[in-house]
Scaffold this motif. Structure first.
Motif, PDB file in Angstrom:
ATOM      1  N   HIS A  97      13.208 127.435  64.187  1.00 40.27           N
ATOM      2  CA  HIS A  97      11.983 128.446  64.700  1.00 40.27           C
ATOM      3  C   HIS A  97      11.208 128.560  63.620  1.00 40.27           C
ATOM      4  O   HIS A  97      11.327 128.125  62.373  1.00 40.27           O
ATOM      5  CB  HIS A  97      12.999 129.723  64.747  1.00 40.27           C
ATOM      6  CG  HIS A  97      14.082 129.636  66.019  1.00 40.27           C
ATOM      7  ND1 HIS A  97      14.106 128.836  67.070  1.00 40.27           N
ATOM      8  CD2 HIS A  97      15.279 129.882  65.671  1.00 40.27           C
ATOM      9  CE1 HIS A  97      15.106 128.896  67.571  1.00 40.27           C
ATOM     10  NE2 HIS A  97      16.106 129.860  66.719  1.00 40.27           N
ATOM     11  N   SER A  98      10.012 129.273  63.919  1.00 34.95           N
ATOM     12  CA  SER A  98       8.902 129.753  63.112  1.00 34.95           C
ATOM     13  C   SER A  98       8.996 130.846  62.578  1.00 34.95           C
ATOM     14  O   SER A  98       9.092 131.985  63.499  1.00 34.95           O
ATOM     15  CB  SER A  98       7.550 129.415  63.836  1.00 34.95           C
ATOM     16  OG  SER A  98       7.412 128.011  64.184  1.00 34.95           O
ATOM     17  N   ALA A  99       9.263 131.205  61.273  1.00 36.76           N
ATOM     18  CA  ALA A  99       8.983 132.596  60.914  1.00 36.76           C
ATOM     19  C   ALA A  99       8.594 132.853  59.612  1.00 36.76           C
ATOM     20  O   ALA A  99       8.700 131.802  58.765  1.00 36.76           O
ATOM     21  CB  ALA A  99      10.729 132.873  60.779  1.00 36.76           C
ATOM     22  N   THR A 100       8.078 133.725  59.003  1.00 30.40           N
ATOM     23  CA  THR A 100       7.895 134.099  57.874  1.00 30.40           C
ATOM     24  C   THR A 100       8.037 135.812  57.576  1.00 30.40           C
ATOM     25  O   THR A 100       8.413 136.338  58.409  1.00 30.40           O
ATOM     26  CB  THR A 100       6.169 133.822  57.606  1.00 30.40           C
ATOM     27  OG1 THR A 100       5.855 134.019  56.203  1.00 30.40           O
ATOM     28  CG2 THR A 100       5.650 134.937  58.358  1.00 30.40           C
ATOM     29  N   LEU A 101       8.000 136.031  56.057  1.00 27.46           N
ATOM     30  CA  LEU A 101       8.540 137.048  55.800  1.00 27.46           C
ATOM     31  C   LEU A 101       7.631 137.749  54.836  1.00 27.46           C
ATOM     32  O   LEU A 101       6.669 137.333  54.259  1.00 27.46           O
ATOM     33  CB  LEU A 101       9.793 137.115  54.868  1.00 27.46           C
ATOM     34  CG  LEU A 101      10.023 136.630  53.589  1.00 27.46           C
ATOM     35  CD1 LEU A 101       9.593 137.598  52.432  1.00 27.46           C
ATOM     36  CD2 LEU A 101      11.222 135.767  53.288  1.00 27.46           C
ATOM     37  N   VAL A 102       7.690 139.460  54.955  1.00 25.37           N
ATOM     38  CA  VAL A 102       6.971 140.094  53.870  1.00 25.37           C
ATOM     39  C   VAL A 102       7.699 141.201  53.450  1.00 25.37           C
ATOM     40  O   VAL A 102       8.551 142.147  54.236  1.00 25.37           O
ATOM     41  CB  VAL A 102       5.816 140.608  54.646  1.00 25.37           C
ATOM     42  CG1 VAL A 102       4.989 141.418  53.766  1.00 25.37           C
ATOM     43  CG2 VAL A 102       4.855 139.742  55.756  1.00 25.37           C
ATOM     44  N   GLN A 103       7.908 141.385  52.171  1.00 25.76           N
ATOM     45  CA  GLN A 103       8.791 142.416  51.347  1.00 25.76           C
ATOM     46  C   GLN A 103       7.791 143.675  51.776  1.00 25.76           C
ATOM     47  O   GLN A 103       6.594 143.516  50.896  1.00 25.76           O
ATOM     48  CB  GLN A 103       9.034 141.927  50.113  1.00 25.76           C
ATOM     49  CG  GLN A 103      10.042 143.295  49.495  1.00 25.76           C
ATOM     50  CD  GLN A 103      10.351 143.123  48.057  1.00 25.76           C
ATOM     51  OE1 GLN A 103       9.555 142.168  47.330  1.00 25.76           O
ATOM     52  NE2 GLN A 103      11.259 143.572  47.496  1.00 25.76           N
ATOM     53  N   ALA A 104       8.151 144.658  52.321  1.00 23.97           N
ATOM     54  CA  ALA A 104       7.274 145.823  52.282  1.00 23.97           C
ATOM     55  C   ALA A 104       8.208 147.083  52.531  1.00 23.97           C
ATOM     56  O   ALA A 104       8.998 147.042  53.147  1.00 23.97           O
ATOM     57  CB  ALA A 104       6.207 145.413  53.528  1.00 23.97           C
TER      58      ALA A 104
END
Length: 374
Positions: A97-104
């Motif tokens: 799967h295509s996924a990305t993260l952002v710590q926020a």
């Protein structure tokens, strides 16, 4: 010759202006056409979408991210717990799967804007934005500190405001039918005891969502705005909460799985919905609270004091996730009661043909609950 040149330049300028006006008319006609069908707005299928989900490190957000990815969506997950997000993204990528993260921290506007910027940088755009991040406080309103209330509002209300603004700005720029989904609560429809400050924040979310829906409709912006009304859900929500109680916060009674909320969220990402209630519990409280407010007061006073805690000592304040990230990658909590396998009410909302079946199921559930009490 000069007069001829001037005339020719003037004619060329008129042509340019006419072409620009024609283009503007086409854009406006296209936008009006989309708006005229706003109630039947055609949203992309999940497999063709980029979905942003806040509060994705546990509970509803975690389940929604996994379900969305499994259906082919590209997901952008955001939360304060970077370690949990990294594990989640690695898990999804290993499955193709295509996924990305952002710590926020959604209580910070700059962090929320960073989520939108990352989604655009990574995938070029996003189609659905889910404002899901939330935290609760268990305690009487007069006992909860102002600092704690402000911090909770920063996440539960201002996080939704910042997310809505970032999402709508992008949706307006694209002009493509998109979805904004705000996760409210049954306590945003009807106040409660003990979680009184949480209810106040969710009331604000409900008012905000209804108001911007009307304004966007008036502006002819092709955005579906959905408010999710979860009942009691089996997530780590209670373990993450700040507690002023002697006993550990926990749901008791009929509880719905986070999958039911994720199902409602993802259905709303593909199909314009004004409201999605998770469980007859949430819908019933909304209706009874509206029609019989004084009776509902008495019922809430009788029921809610005894059904919001477990019979074990409460965790210390520093263990809560009010001011820092809680533990991650847990879909379920440590609640006590009848944990349903799903929500027939959500099925009915998705498929009207199931309404009768849902009604029968609710009746059977009520009968079974009564039998158990005997």
């Amino acid at each position: 010759m000069k007069h001829q040149q001037i005339d020719q330049d003037g004619q060329n300028s008129d042509k340019v202006i006419a072409l620009k006006e024609a283009d503007t008319r086409k854009v406006n006609q296209s936008r009006d056409h989309v708006f005229s069908k706003l109630n039947n707005l055609t949203l992309k299928k999940l497999k063709d979408q980029v979905i942003v989900i806040t509060g994705a490190s546990s509970g509803i957000g975690l389940v929604t991210a996994r379900m969305a990815a499994a259906k082919g969506a590209k997901v952008v997950v955001a939360a304060r717990n970077e370690k949990a997000l990294m594990e989640l993204v690695n898990e999804l990528r290993e499955k193709g799967h295509s996924a990305t993260l952002v710590q926020a921290d959604v209580g910070r506007e700059e962090d929320v804007n960073k989520i939108a910027e990352t989604a655009i940088k990574e995938f070029g755009h996003f189609d659905t934005w889910v404002n899901n991040a939330g935290i609760s406080i268990f305690g009487h309103a007069m006992e909860v500190s102002i600092d704690d209330i402000k911090r909770m509002f920063a996440t539960n209300f201002w996080g939704v405001v910042y997310g809505s603004k970032a999402a709508v700005k992008h949706f307006k720029e694209r002009g493509v039918p998109s979805a904004l989904i705000n996760v409210g609560s049954l306590f945003g429809d009807r106040g409660t005891v003990i979680q009184s400050t949480y209810a106040a924040a969710k009331f604000s979310v409900h008012g905000w969502t209804e108001s911007i829906r009307m304004e966007l409709e008036k502006e002819k912006v092709p955005v579906s705005v959905t408010l999710i009304h979860p009942g009691r859900i089996d997530t780590p929500y209670n373990e993450h909460a700040r507690s002023y109680l002697n006993k550990q916060p926990a749901h008791r009674g009929m509880i719905y799985p986070p999958e039911a909320v994720a199902e409602a969220i993802l259905y709303s990402a593909e199909n314009p919905k004004r409201d999605m209630f998770i469980g007859s519990q949430a819908k019933a409280l909304y209706l009874v609270g509206t029609l019989c407010p004084r009776l509902t007061d008495k019922l809430m006073e009788f029921i809610m004091y005894r059904t919001q805690h477990a019979n074990r000592p409460s965790k210390p304040p520093e263990d809560s996730a009010l001011y820092h990230a809680g533990y991650g990658l847990h879909e379920r909590g440590t609640n006590i009661g009848w944990i349903r396998s799903g929500s027939m009410y959500v099925k009915a909302a998705k498929h009207p043909i199931f309404s009768t079946t849902a009604a029968i199921g609710i009746g059977v559930a009520a009968w079974a609950a009564m039998k158990r009490k005997k």
